[in-house]
Design an enzyme around this catalytic site. Structure first.
Site, PDB file in Angstrom:
ATOM      1  N   SER A 150       0.833  -1.201   0.000  1.00  0.00           N
ATOM      2  CA  SER A 150       0.000   0.000   0.000  1.00  0.00           C
ATOM      3  C   SER A 150       0.870   1.255   0.000  1.00  0.00           C
ATOM      4  O   SER A 150       1.674   1.449  -0.910  1.00  0.00           O
ATOM      5  CB  SER A 150      -0.953  -0.046   1.197  1.00  0.00           C
ATOM      6  OG  SER A 150      -1.950   0.944   1.095  1.00  0.00           O
ATOM      7  N   ASP A 244     -10.130  -3.475  -5.444  1.00  0.00           N
ATOM      8  CA  ASP A 244      -9.350  -2.415  -4.817  1.00  0.00           C
ATOM      9  C   ASP A 244      -9.358  -1.215  -5.751  1.00  0.00           C
ATOM     10  O   ASP A 244      -9.016  -1.343  -6.932  1.00  0.00           O
ATOM     11  CB  ASP A 244      -7.917  -2.932  -4.599  1.00  0.00           C
ATOM     12  CG  ASP A 244      -7.014  -1.941  -3.891  1.00  0.00           C
ATOM     13  OD1 ASP A 244      -7.394  -0.770  -3.726  1.00  0.00           O
ATOM     14  OD2 ASP A 244      -5.900  -2.342  -3.502  1.00  0.00           O
ATOM     15  N   HIS A 274      -7.914  -4.846  -0.707  1.00  0.00           N
ATOM     16  CA  HIS A 274      -6.801  -4.097  -0.141  1.00  0.00           C
ATOM     17  C   HIS A 274      -6.567  -4.541   1.310  1.00  0.00           C
ATOM     18  O   HIS A 274      -7.497  -4.735   2.073  1.00  0.00           O
ATOM     19  CB  HIS A 274      -7.115  -2.605  -0.178  1.00  0.00           C
ATOM     20  CG  HIS A 274      -5.908  -1.735  -0.029  1.00  0.00           C
ATOM     21  ND1 HIS A 274      -5.121  -1.383  -1.096  1.00  0.00           N
ATOM     22  CD2 HIS A 274      -5.349  -1.154   1.063  1.00  0.00           C
ATOM     23  CE1 HIS A 274      -4.131  -0.617  -0.679  1.00  0.00           C
ATOM     24  NE2 HIS A 274      -4.240  -0.465   0.642  1.00  0.00           N
TER      25      HIS A 274
END
Length: 308
Positions: A150, A244, A274
């Protein structure tokens, strides 16, 4: 809109519900310290401890706190940056992930406790990751693989871009559902704007905190997709999650690397969301993806390219 009841399997839904119970949607209404407490508590719910044989040392290098994981005699060092929207997370939130990477590859893992927004806005997080990576090269003089999930995927990719001509040991990067600075026009931004675990509104919220409201332009230390030169980057493996909103960033970045003759492999994990690293012990899909992630790190660290 996608039918998540069909796209996402029962195990992953269990993970989503377990996450929501510990980190409810209204957590964003808390102040930043409150959000961090809730996020840390949620990570503890999924914590699986460190494998036997992994040793850990907390250090401060170049003013940056790091956690060094070792098992045996490592031949490569992984520099890892955690996710958390540049606002939450730290050494403990991804402790077991880093320990398992160390255990399964035999590589040293150096986790970076970079400074968080809003107290420390861009480029503080990048600066910390860069200083930690410089220290790794100077201290161990071994091959380096950059990895992160991320926000951490963003940061490590930025380090890879900046390292060209400055460092000599960076030979690979593994980016896990990274936010790479896409312009928001990719299909996933609209198709998965309201996906479980991360929404487009969440992205806008965290972007504002990271920057104070004014997003840099043409700054590859902020987002790798803002660079205008993608040549001479290390071999790259990218993992995106189907459900996502930022999954479109992966293909855009991969295309730019291919056009610059950089070996790149992209895996879009079907039915995953995610943050799925935390689901690796309760979802077969997440477990299989984590195995692919570890194998990618291991191969890159050996100088191997197994994706042709």
């Amino acid at each position: 809109m996608p039918d998540y009841s069909q796209l996402i399997d029962a195990e992953t839904w269990d993970f989503i519900r377990k996450t929501a119970a510990a980190y409810p949607d209204d957590a964003v209404d808390l102040d930043v310290n409150g959000q961090r407490r809730v996020y840390d508590a949620m990570c503890e719910v999924f914590y699986h401890g460190r494998p036997e044989g992994v040793t850990v040392e907390d250090r401060e290098v170049e003013g940056v706190p790091v956690r060094v994981y070792t098992a045996g005699e490592p031949t490569c060092t992984v520099v890892y940056a955690h996710g958390g929207g540049f606002v939450v997370g730290g050494l403990d939130s991804h402790d077991d992930v880093c320990a398992e990477i160390c255990d399964q590859t035999g590589y040293r893992v150096v986790a970076v406790d970079y400074r968080l927004a809003p107290e420390h806005r861009h480029p503080a997080a990048f600066d910390d990751c860069w200083r930690a990576t410089q220290w790794v090269e100077q201290t161990f003089d071994q091959p380096i693989v950059l990895a992160g999930d991320s926000a951490g995927g963003n940061l490590m990719a930025c380090v890879a871009h900046h390292a060209r001509g400055r460092l000599h040991n960076v030979i690979g990067q593994v980016l896990i559902y990274p936010g790479l600075g896409g312009d928001g026009t990719g299909a996933s931004y609209s198709e998965h704007a309201n996906a479980p675990m991360l929404t487009k509104a969440d992205l806008d919220f965290y972007r504002g905190i990271r920057t104070g409201g004014t997003e840099p332009k043409g700054d590859p230390t902020y987002a790798p997709l803002q660079d205008d030169d993608f040549s001479d980057l290390p071999r790259t493996v990218i993992f995106t999650a189907e459900c996502d909103p930022i999954s479109s960033d992966g293909p855009v970045y991969a295309r730019k690397l291919r056009e610059a003759d950089v070996p790149v492999h992209l895996v879009n994990e079907p039915g995953l969301v995610h943050g799925y690293l935390r689901a690796r012990h309760m979802s077969a899909r997440a477990e299989a993806s984590f195995e692919r992630i570890v194998l990618a790190i291991e191969a890159l660290g050996q100088g191997l390219w197994v994706h042709d």
